[in-house]
Design a protein around this motif. Sequence first.
Motif, PDB file in Angstrom:
ATOM      1  N   ARG A  88     -36.429  -1.711 -54.646  1.00 17.53           N
ATOM      2  CA  ARG A  88     -35.491  -0.758 -54.488  1.00 17.53           C
ATOM      3  C   ARG A  88     -35.460   0.377 -55.558  1.00 17.53           C
ATOM      4  O   ARG A  88     -35.431   1.556 -55.054  1.00 17.53           O
ATOM      5  CB  ARG A  88     -34.094  -1.362 -54.541  1.00 17.53           C
ATOM      6  N   HIS A  89     -35.929   0.178 -56.630  1.00 17.33           N
ATOM      7  CA  HIS A  89     -36.145   1.181 -57.610  1.00 17.33           C
ATOM      8  C   HIS A  89     -37.436   1.936 -57.101  1.00 17.33           C
ATOM      9  O   HIS A  89     -37.396   3.302 -57.179  1.00 17.33           O
ATOM     10  CB  HIS A  89     -36.660   0.653 -59.203  1.00 17.33           C
ATOM     11  N   ARG A  90     -38.517   1.080 -56.614  1.00 12.61           N
ATOM     12  CA  ARG A  90     -39.641   1.767 -56.353  1.00 12.61           C
ATOM     13  C   ARG A  90     -39.038   2.909 -55.079  1.00 12.61           C
ATOM     14  O   ARG A  90     -39.701   3.811 -54.874  1.00 12.61           O
ATOM     15  CB  ARG A  90     -40.618   0.781 -55.885  1.00 12.61           C
ATOM     16  N   GLY A  91     -38.477   2.189 -54.015  1.00  9.70           N
ATOM     17  CA  GLY A  91     -38.086   3.021 -53.039  1.00  9.70           C
ATOM     18  C   GLY A  91     -37.349   4.402 -53.174  1.00  9.70           C
ATOM     19  O   GLY A  91     -37.831   5.307 -52.643  1.00  9.70           O
ATOM     20  N   VAL A  92     -36.709   4.399 -53.894  1.00  9.64           N
ATOM     21  CA  VAL A  92     -35.868   5.843 -54.514  1.00  9.64           C
ATOM     22  C   VAL A  92     -37.075   6.500 -55.214  1.00  9.64           C
ATOM     23  O   VAL A  92     -36.981   7.732 -54.955  1.00  9.64           O
ATOM     24  CB  VAL A  92     -34.602   5.607 -55.057  1.00  9.64           C
ATOM     25  N   LEU A  93     -37.767   5.879 -55.915  1.00 13.43           N
ATOM     26  CA  LEU A  93     -38.550   6.682 -56.827  1.00 13.43           C
ATOM     27  C   LEU A  93     -39.718   7.601 -55.977  1.00 13.43           C
ATOM     28  O   LEU A  93     -39.960   8.637 -55.909  1.00 13.43           O
ATOM     29  CB  LEU A  93     -39.459   5.810 -57.866  1.00 13.43           C
ATOM     30  N   ASP A  94     -40.050   6.738 -54.998  1.00 20.29           N
ATOM     31  CA  ASP A  94     -41.154   7.351 -54.107  1.00 20.29           C
ATOM     32  C   ASP A  94     -40.550   8.213 -53.189  1.00 20.29           C
ATOM     33  O   ASP A  94     -41.295   9.160 -52.994  1.00 20.29           O
ATOM     34  CB  ASP A  94     -41.363   5.909 -52.994  1.00 20.29           C
ATOM     35  N   LEU A  95     -39.309   8.115 -52.880  1.00 16.68           N
ATOM     36  CA  LEU A  95     -38.525   9.081 -51.915  1.00 16.68           C
ATOM     37  C   LEU A  95     -38.249  10.548 -52.553  1.00 16.68           C
ATOM     38  O   LEU A  95     -38.543  11.680 -52.139  1.00 16.68           O
ATOM     39  CB  LEU A  95     -37.276   8.524 -51.179  1.00 16.68           C
ATOM     40  N   ALA A  96     -37.690  10.272 -53.788  1.00 13.91           N
ATOM     41  CA  ALA A  96     -37.706  11.438 -54.697  1.00 13.91           C
ATOM     42  C   ALA A  96     -38.868  12.384 -54.822  1.00 13.91           C
ATOM     43  O   ALA A  96     -38.961  13.453 -54.823  1.00 13.91           O
ATOM     44  CB  ALA A  96     -36.594  11.088 -55.942  1.00 13.91           C
ATOM     45  N   ALA A  97     -39.704  11.520 -55.452  1.00 11.45           N
ATOM     46  CA  ALA A  97     -41.211  12.124 -55.774  1.00 11.45           C
ATOM     47  C   ALA A  97     -41.665  12.844 -54.329  1.00 11.45           C
ATOM     48  O   ALA A  97     -42.243  14.020 -54.494  1.00 11.45           O
ATOM     49  CB  ALA A  97     -42.102  11.193 -56.023  1.00 11.45           C
ATOM     50  N   LYS A  98     -41.638  12.255 -53.063  1.00 17.70           N
ATOM     51  CA  LYS A  98     -42.114  12.846 -51.901  1.00 17.70           C
ATOM     52  C   LYS A  98     -41.327  14.225 -51.595  1.00 17.70           C
ATOM     53  O   LYS A  98     -41.952  15.259 -51.326  1.00 17.70           O
ATOM     54  CB  LYS A  98     -42.023  11.720 -51.011  1.00 17.70           C
ATOM     55  N   LYS A  99     -39.878  13.981 -51.569  1.00 16.14           N
ATOM     56  CA  LYS A  99     -39.293  15.364 -50.900  1.00 16.14           C
ATOM     57  C   LYS A  99     -39.309  16.403 -52.211  1.00 16.14           C
ATOM     58  O   LYS A  99     -39.166  17.511 -51.770  1.00 16.14           O
ATOM     59  CB  LYS A  99     -37.792  14.660 -51.134  1.00 16.14           C
ATOM     60  N   ALA A 100     -39.653  16.136 -53.181  1.00 19.45           N
ATOM     61  CA  ALA A 100     -39.798  16.894 -54.423  1.00 19.45           C
ATOM     62  C   ALA A 100     -41.166  17.723 -54.610  1.00 19.45           C
ATOM     63  O   ALA A 100     -41.293  18.684 -55.106  1.00 19.45           O
ATOM     64  CB  ALA A 100     -39.308  16.320 -55.731  1.00 19.45           C
ATOM     65  N   GLY A 101     -42.312  17.221 -53.679  1.00 18.08           N
ATOM     66  CA  GLY A 101     -43.390  17.706 -53.555  1.00 18.08           C
ATOM     67  C   GLY A 101     -44.290  17.357 -54.966  1.00 18.08           C
ATOM     68  O   GLY A 101     -44.715  18.113 -55.583  1.00 18.08           O
ATOM     69  N   TRP A 102     -43.781  16.193 -55.590  1.00 18.83           N
ATOM     70  CA  TRP A 102     -44.522  15.748 -56.893  1.00 18.83           C
ATOM     71  C   TRP A 102     -46.015  15.966 -56.890  1.00 18.83           C
ATOM     72  O   TRP A 102     -46.793  15.461 -55.917  1.00 18.83           O
ATOM     73  CB  TRP A 102     -44.145  14.357 -57.076  1.00 18.83           C
ATOM     74  N   GLY A 103     -46.316  16.733 -57.838  1.00 15.06           N
ATOM     75  CA  GLY A 103     -47.930  16.951 -57.696  1.00 15.06           C
ATOM     76  C   GLY A 103     -48.343  18.365 -57.330  1.00 15.06           C
ATOM     77  O   GLY A 103     -49.513  18.728 -57.562  1.00 15.06           O
TER      78      GLY A 103
END
Length: 725
Positions: A559-574
């Motif tokens: 569940r940590h990974r789930g929100v980490l992934d979602l936030a990074a994706k929506k923020a355009g990480w990278g």
Amino acid sequence: MSVELTNPGRRQFLKSSALIGGSLVIAFYLPRTMKFAMAAEEPAKTYPPNAFIRIGEDETVTILINKSEMGQGVYTSLAMLVADELEADWSKVKVESAPVAPVYNHTVWNIQATGGSTSVATSWEQLRKVGAAGRMLLIQAAADTWKVKPDACRAEIGYVIHKPTQRRLSYGALSAKAAELPMPAQVKLKDPKQFKLIGKPIRRLDTPAKTNGTAQFGMDVQLPGLLTALIARPPVFGAKVKSFDAAQSKAVVGVVDVVQVPSGIAVVAKDFWSAKKGRDALEIVWDRGPNADLSSAKLREEFTRLAQTSGLPAKEKGDATSILAKIAKIAKPLSAEYEVPYLAHAPMEPLNCTVDLREDRCEIWTGTQFQTIDRNQAAAIAGLKPEQVELHTTFLGGGFGRRANPQSDFVSEAVHVAKAVKKPVKVVWTREDDIKGGYYRPAFHDRLSAGLDSKGKLVAWTHTIVGQSIAIGTPFEASMVREGVDVSSVEGAADLPYAVSNIRVDLHSPKLDIPVLWWRSVGHSHTAFVVESFIDEVAHAAGKDPYRFRYELLTKYPRHRGVLDLAAKKAGWGSALPKGRGRGIAVHSSFGSYVAQVAEVSVEDGKARVHRVVCAIDCGQVVNPDTIAAQMESGIVWALSAALYGEITLNNGEVEQNNFSDYPILRIDGMPAVEVHIVPSREPPSGVGEPGVPPLAPAVANALFAATGKRIRSLPLSKHDLKTA
């Protein structure tokens, strides 16, 4: 889903026999599992007639809410739980604040209280059963009327319908008959697929009153002959009154009386301004006591010294100290010290309490988070039985934990004043009283070390925490302190989710006379900043992307990974950012929920400017997505205010801050764009009011590092010059 209700030792399902205007009245009780000393009450044998729902003959469905509404939306979300299972017509639903009685106690804490982001989580089962029972009783009443089987009927939007003939009876027409029926042995709850309200964006029930001016906050309370009092409190924590001269104060037009109470000298007047001028005219000689030379500088020195020594163990796995010693022979382990200040709650509505004390009864009007504690304290001061004290919970103009004080300070002192003047009185705190008056989020000093192996893998972690306990010496010590360790001081640190085989977390809790209290997100408010900033340092030392580094260490926490992934994706990480901007990321779990945030930050005139925050939350089953989004946005504003500006300091024993001029909050021109993304889940509901706070400060600090190369290890950010060369 059916729930057995036949074991009175574990569950009691009670229906009042009383009718109020022909209405159906239902009460419900679940067993409590944890008691707090001083405040705990056993379940009542009798219940007030207006327990949880009232269905009137006029079709109105009134739901009594046993939680305090301080802007978080519980008047709506909790009503949704009842109304959905009841199949009520939402347009006919109203809410009222519940009185103080054991039936309304928190299902875990055994007192009537609001806090810890627990309102929906602990009421989810309870209030759904209340609604479902009401639905079943109404169906049975209709079936009896038509002389058909209940299975031939269904409830739908305020009506019971006979399926074969489509005959229908309204809830109002059935309420009197339903009230005479015995409680069902089993309560059948809806399958989530059948929800009509739960999970949907529903407009808040309290919005009209708050926009048209009819909502009553504590400050709005008016009574015939009501006086207003302001209290001159000690300038130094622990100081005492040596003497006072009230002559100049009593000469102020409108001042009625000047009385000494345990918290100071109360000036009682016909109106606020007269009381204010009367207090300004008071002449008081204070015994400044043992804290007269207390200062933030001295506290910082003491906390820093303690951080160099081992405290009481809060978490121990493997042998982190030995591993770090071995690494030190080859390369210097990564170490850092972090610091966060005392913080005030500073709710927009300052503290206040109105008391009408008579010989045989006491009525109180206030915005409180701790009804049972405040009522019981009031009864003790007034020399009455608890049942002789009636406490009316008004809307709260912000709480954040300040109105959940186990010492019951602002209510108790109002009762003392009313007892002294023998007239109805409203005690009002000014903004300055509120800022200087204590019960702060504690200051903390943290020292951390981490060891990486030759492949950049995190193999050891130590964390020493120094800061006051909010529980030791309070009625909550028995439930919050374990082997000397206040669990709220180490939450978010002792339960580190990152995979590291050797870890030690220890704690020092220096005893000081500075009054401290839970503050929105409690211990997580500081541990998240420290842990998520330091893990960022470790990632950079390992030469790895901060997002990927975290993700790889969260192997056991999907569940940590789930929100980490979602936030990074929506923020355009990278992805590329405008020149001068940096991105920072943080993830943290608190109050059963999981939140990740990505901040985009730049530096303007040497100060941090936050442009965008992307937030992802997994809080289990969603009741009202609008409430969740609003609370994430609220938490981000709250946390950003504290991260940028929040700081309470002391000099010569006195708090240096007075008002929003020197304890500023975020203004609208500093508000970033905020995006909230909710992870769909069938897990039980968890906290929402507080979990949005912890990740914000570290996400911003990590973004500043990305933008400037400067690592910020102390708050507030405004005291740092971030200008780049």
